[in-house]
Write an enzyme that holds these catalytic residues in place. Structure first.
Site, PDB file in Angstrom:
ATOM      1  N   LYS A 182       8.448   2.849  10.530  1.00 33.68           N
ATOM      2  CA  LYS A 182       8.166   4.081   9.813  1.00 33.68           C
ATOM      3  C   LYS A 182       8.813   5.049  10.712  1.00 33.68           C
ATOM      4  O   LYS A 182       8.891   6.149  10.449  1.00 33.68           O
ATOM      5  CB  LYS A 182       6.872   4.760   9.839  1.00 33.68           C
ATOM      6  CG  LYS A 182       5.900   4.448   8.950  1.00 33.68           C
ATOM      7  CD  LYS A 182       6.879   3.951   6.805  1.00 33.68           C
ATOM      8  CE  LYS A 182       5.988   3.297   6.088  1.00 33.68           C
ATOM      9  NZ  LYS A 182       6.307   4.311   4.785  1.00 33.68           N
TER      10      LYS A 182
ATOM     11  N   ILE B  54      -3.819   9.322   3.119  1.00 36.40           N
ATOM     12  CA  ILE B  54      -3.758   9.600   1.827  1.00 36.40           C
ATOM     13  C   ILE B  54      -4.990   8.342   1.085  1.00 36.40           C
ATOM     14  O   ILE B  54      -4.506   7.087   1.200  1.00 36.40           O
ATOM     15  CB  ILE B  54      -2.365   9.635   0.961  1.00 36.40           C
ATOM     16  CG1 ILE B  54      -2.368  10.812   1.769  1.00 36.40           C
ATOM     17  CG2 ILE B  54      -3.433   9.978   0.262  1.00 36.40           C
ATOM     18  CD1 ILE B  54      -2.713  11.991   2.428  1.00 36.40           C
TER      19      ILE B  54
ATOM     20  N   THR C  32      -5.577   5.368  -1.337  1.00 33.23           N
ATOM     21  CA  THR C  32      -4.703   4.900  -1.962  1.00 33.23           C
ATOM     22  C   THR C  32      -5.614   3.360  -1.820  1.00 33.23           C
ATOM     23  O   THR C  32      -6.050   3.067  -0.907  1.00 33.23           O
ATOM     24  CB  THR C  32      -3.459   4.842  -1.801  1.00 33.23           C
ATOM     25  OG1 THR C  32      -2.814   4.640  -0.631  1.00 33.23           O
ATOM     26  CG2 THR C  32      -2.709   6.627  -2.135  1.00 33.23           C
TER      27      THR C  32
ATOM     28  N   ASP D  32       8.933  -1.523  -9.112  1.00 31.25           N
ATOM     29  CA  ASP D  32       7.744  -1.594  -8.349  1.00 31.25           C
ATOM     30  C   ASP D  32       7.731  -3.923  -8.725  1.00 31.25           C
ATOM     31  O   ASP D  32       8.306  -3.787  -9.182  1.00 31.25           O
ATOM     32  CB  ASP D  32       6.383  -1.177  -9.132  1.00 31.25           C
ATOM     33  CG  ASP D  32       4.736  -1.703  -8.075  1.00 31.25           C
ATOM     34  OD1 ASP D  32       4.636  -2.067  -7.278  1.00 31.25           O
ATOM     35  OD2 ASP D  32       4.998   0.113  -7.505  1.00 31.25           O
TER      36      ASP D  32
ATOM     37  N   ASP E 155      11.714  -5.856  -6.286  1.00 35.52           N
ATOM     38  CA  ASP E 155      10.915  -6.345  -5.023  1.00 35.52           C
ATOM     39  C   ASP E 155      11.794  -5.572  -3.825  1.00 35.52           C
ATOM     40  O   ASP E 155      13.224  -5.287  -3.949  1.00 35.52           O
ATOM     41  CB  ASP E 155      10.730  -7.173  -4.499  1.00 35.52           C
ATOM     42  CG  ASP E 155      10.622  -7.407  -3.240  1.00 35.52           C
ATOM     43  OD1 ASP E 155      10.388  -6.545  -2.741  1.00 35.52           O
ATOM     44  OD2 ASP E 155      10.266  -9.008  -3.083  1.00 35.52           O
ATOM     45  N   VAL E 156      11.480  -3.892  -3.737  1.00 37.38           N
ATOM     46  CA  VAL E 156      12.833  -3.600  -2.662  1.00 37.38           C
ATOM     47  C   VAL E 156      13.524  -4.083  -1.387  1.00 37.38           C
ATOM     48  O   VAL E 156      14.255  -3.950  -0.791  1.00 37.38           O
ATOM     49  CB  VAL E 156      11.982  -2.200  -2.227  1.00 37.38           C
ATOM     50  CG1 VAL E 156      12.051  -1.024  -3.100  1.00 37.38           C
ATOM     51  CG2 VAL E 156      10.834  -2.170  -1.560  1.00 37.38           C
TER      52      VAL E 156
ATOM     53  N   ASN F  63       9.503   5.606  -2.368  1.00 39.55           N
ATOM     54  CA  ASN F  63       7.979   5.432  -1.279  1.00 39.55           C
ATOM     55  C   ASN F  63       7.236   3.763  -1.148  1.00 39.55           C
ATOM     56  O   ASN F  63       6.423   4.008  -0.208  1.00 39.55           O
ATOM     57  CB  ASN F  63       6.965   6.241  -2.683  1.00 39.55           C
ATOM     58  CG  ASN F  63       5.885   6.256  -2.921  1.00 39.55           C
ATOM     59  OD1 ASN F  63       5.540   5.972  -1.649  1.00 39.55           O
ATOM     60  ND2 ASN F  63       4.901   4.771  -3.618  1.00 39.55           N
TER      61      ASN F  63
ATOM     62  N   TYR G 217       4.136  -1.374  11.537  1.00 33.44           N
ATOM     63  CA  TYR G 217       4.087  -0.485  10.542  1.00 33.44           C
ATOM     64  C   TYR G 217       4.555   1.321  11.626  1.00 33.44           C
ATOM     65  O   TYR G 217       5.534   1.785  11.113  1.00 33.44           O
ATOM     66  CB  TYR G 217       2.915  -0.187   9.617  1.00 33.44           C
ATOM     67  CG  TYR G 217       2.694   0.980   8.826  1.00 33.44           C
ATOM     68  CD1 TYR G 217       3.485   0.466   7.348  1.00 33.44           C
ATOM     69  CD2 TYR G 217       2.262   2.245   9.335  1.00 33.44           C
ATOM     70  CE1 TYR G 217       2.951   1.583   6.672  1.00 33.44           C
ATOM     71  CE2 TYR G 217       2.326   3.113   8.245  1.00 33.44           C
ATOM     72  CZ  TYR G 217       2.192   2.897   7.024  1.00 33.44           C
ATOM     73  OH  TYR G 217       2.652   3.870   6.054  1.00 33.44           O
TER      74      TYR G 217
HETATM   75  P1  NAP Z   1       0.223   1.721  -1.909  1.00 34.54           P
HETATM   76  O1  NAP Z   1      -1.332   2.017  -2.258  1.00 34.54           O
HETATM   77  O2  NAP Z   1      -0.054   0.456  -1.445  1.00 34.54           O
HETATM   78  O3  NAP Z   1       0.690   1.884  -3.015  1.00 34.54           O
HETATM   79  C1  NAP Z   1       2.829   1.294  -2.845  1.00 34.54           C
HETATM   80  C2  NAP Z   1       3.684   0.135  -4.011  1.00 34.54           C
HETATM   81  O4  NAP Z   1       4.634  -0.327  -3.746  1.00 34.54           O
HETATM   82  C3  NAP Z   1       2.161  -0.637  -4.709  1.00 34.54           C
HETATM   83  O5  NAP Z   1       2.485  -1.163  -5.939  1.00 34.54           O
HETATM   84  C4  NAP Z   1       2.771  -1.904  -4.287  1.00 34.54           C
HETATM   85  O6  NAP Z   1       2.445  -3.257  -4.785  1.00 34.54           O
HETATM   86  C5  NAP Z   1       4.041  -1.808  -4.428  1.00 34.54           C
HETATM   87  N1  NAP Z   1       4.808  -2.624  -3.252  1.00 34.54           N
HETATM   88  C6  NAP Z   1       4.974  -3.110  -2.234  1.00 34.54           C
HETATM   89  N2  NAP Z   1       5.883  -4.045  -1.229  1.00 34.54           N
HETATM   90  C7  NAP Z   1       7.270  -3.888  -2.438  1.00 34.54           C
HETATM   91  C8  NAP Z   1       7.809  -4.240  -2.839  1.00 34.54           C
HETATM   92  N3  NAP Z   1       8.265  -4.512  -1.701  1.00 34.54           N
HETATM   93  N4  NAP Z   1       9.176  -3.730  -3.864  1.00 34.54           N
HETATM   94  C9  NAP Z   1       8.093  -2.722  -4.643  1.00 34.54           C
HETATM   95  N5  NAP Z   1       7.186  -2.090  -4.193  1.00 34.54           N
HETATM   96  C10 NAP Z   1       6.891  -2.588  -3.323  1.00 34.54           C
HETATM   97  O7  NAP Z   1       0.159   2.050  -1.051  1.00 34.54           O
HETATM   98  P2  NAP Z   1       0.169   4.168  -0.725  1.00 34.54           P
HETATM   99  O8  NAP Z   1      -0.404   3.984  -0.156  1.00 34.54           O
HETATM  100  O9  NAP Z   1       0.864   4.725  -2.334  1.00 34.54           O
HETATM  101  O10 NAP Z   1       1.593   4.322   0.234  1.00 34.54           O
HETATM  102  C11 NAP Z   1       2.885   4.493  -0.322  1.00 34.54           C
HETATM  103  C12 NAP Z   1       3.825   5.341   0.891  1.00 34.54           C
HETATM  104  O11 NAP Z   1       3.095   6.263   1.565  1.00 34.54           O
HETATM  105  C13 NAP Z   1       4.042   3.889   1.621  1.00 34.54           C
HETATM  106  O12 NAP Z   1       5.749   4.054   2.131  1.00 34.54           O
HETATM  107  C14 NAP Z   1       3.357   4.023   2.896  1.00 34.54           C
HETATM  108  O13 NAP Z   1       3.945   3.564   3.238  1.00 34.54           O
HETATM  109  C15 NAP Z   1       3.333   5.971   3.140  1.00 34.54           C
HETATM  110  N6  NAP Z   1       2.367   6.529   2.892  1.00 34.54           N
HETATM  111  C16 NAP Z   1       0.836   5.928   3.018  1.00 34.54           C
HETATM  112  C17 NAP Z   1      -0.077   6.596   3.342  1.00 34.54           C
HETATM  113  C18 NAP Z   1      -1.735   6.697   3.073  1.00 34.54           C
HETATM  114  O14 NAP Z   1      -2.462   6.992   3.730  1.00 34.54           O
HETATM  115  N7  NAP Z   1      -2.118   6.108   1.805  1.00 34.54           N
HETATM  116  C19 NAP Z   1       0.126   7.282   4.456  1.00 34.54           C
HETATM  117  C20 NAP Z   1       0.985   7.626   5.257  1.00 34.54           C
HETATM  118  C21 NAP Z   1       2.636   7.420   4.356  1.00 34.54           C
HETATM  119  P3  NAP Z   1       1.394  -3.526  -3.671  1.00 34.54           P
HETATM  120  O15 NAP Z   1      -0.191  -3.656  -3.979  1.00 34.54           O
HETATM  121  O16 NAP Z   1       1.797  -5.301  -4.669  1.00 34.54           O
HETATM  122  O17 NAP Z   1       1.895  -4.634  -2.289  1.00 34.54           O
END
Ligand code: NAP
Length: 257
Positions: free
Chosen positions: A160, A189, A191, A37, A63-64, A90, A156
């Site tokens: 995706k 979700i 988050t 992360d 940083d991915v 993720n 986005y």
């Molecule tokens: P989140 O709460 O923002 O957590 C994502 C984590 O990834 C955070 O710790 C974030 O750090 C980190 N991150 C961001 N950019 C990064 C980078 N360049 N390198 C490494 N780490 C990085 O997101 P989430 O809701 O859990 O979502 C996780 C995945 O599920 C994502 O791919 C998202 O698109 C997908 N998804 C989520 C939902 C939803 O409703 N939550 C729905 C469909 C798909 P920062 O906070 O600093 O950015």
């Protein structure tokens, strides 16, 4: 307790939200974990929490969107654990939420850099280790927004949709090597990402905004990170050994209309 016993798993974006839940559930089921992360405090705290529970775990700042960062961490993780069995792509960002004609090139590129190139870099540098291990499972977090349109976050959606097809292509390319590759398509979700998305969309009353989003899902609620994490455990485990190139939709019925 032992559904993924001793499998060495990388989870990107592991510090918060869905990634954190995946790490917790994989650890409970016996996995060894490499947490990647950019949020070092939360990432290191999660590693400490999992270690206290008895897991073999280490946190890396990654940083991915930066190939060197990904390459170095994956090499170190493979050396540390002796192999890589599972990659959970993720990490992702929602990016700017304006109509297409108002988006700058830099805003567009940033979302693709994290959500698309990040998946590419992680797969690229994990594959040699999975080949050496005789197989593996790659799990890519796409979204319902990689399946259907909605009138928001255009970069986005593009990212995706790309992840969905990258998954199928890699499933075909690496099937002979015993490497499976599947995508997961969550609905909303709850988050930090979704909370921020609702704020950026101008939500004044967060409870009302949450209820409005929940109503988009026929099951009448938003998802929980664990709704996704259990699917990740399944796809990481040998229980899903005949599944590759598939898209697992976990959306409370959002896309069922
Ligand atoms: P989140 O709460 O923002 O957590 C994502 C984590 O990834 C955070 O710790 C974030 O750090 C980190 N991150 C961001 N950019 C990064 C980078 N360049 N390198 C490494 N780490 C990085 O997101 P989430 O809701 O859990 O979502 C996780 C995945 O599920 C994502 O791919 C998202 O698109 C997908 N998804 C989520 C939902 C939803 O409703 N939550 C729905 C469909 C798909 P920062 O906070 O600093 O950015």
């Amino acid at each position: 307790m032992h559904r993924v016993k001793d499998k060495a798993c990388i989870v990107t974006g592991a510090a918060l939200g869905i990634g954190r839940a995946c790490a917790l559930r994989l650890a409970e089921e016996g996995a060894r974990l490499a947490l990647f992360d950019v949020l070092d405090e939360a990432g290191a705290a999660l590693a400490a929490e999992l270690a206290l529970l008895g897991a073999s775990v280490r946190y890396w700042h990654v940083d991915v969107a930066r190939e060197d960062s990904v390459r170095i961490a994956i090499e170190e993780a493979a050396r540390h654990f002796g192999r890589i069995d599972v990659l959970v792509n993720n990490a992702g960002i929602a990016g700017t939420n304006r109509p297409t004609h108002e988006i700058t090139e830099a805003e567009w590129d940033r979302v693709q850099a994290v959500n698309v190139k990040g998946v590419f870099f992680c797969v690229k540098h994990t594959i040699p280790h999975m080949k050496r291990a005789g197989g593996g499972s790659i799990i890519n977090l796409s979204s319902i927004y990689g399946l259907v349109g909605a009138a928001d976050v255009p970069p986005y959606h593009a990212s995706k949709g790309a992840v969905r097809l990258m998954t199928k292509t890699d499933a075909m390319i690496y099937a002979d090597a015993g490497i499976r590759c599947n995508s997961i398509h969550p609905g909303f979700i709850w988050t930090p990402m979704v909370e921020q998305h609702l704020r950026d969309s101008g939500a004044a009353d967060m409870d009302q905004a949450r209820a409005d989003v929940a109503r988009l899902h026929p099951l009448g609620r938003m998802g929980k990170p664990d709704d996704i994490a259990w699917a990740v455990v399944y796809l990481a485990s040998d229980e899903s050994g005949f599944i590759t190139g598939s898209e697992l939709v976990i959306d409370g019925g959002y896309t069922a209309h």
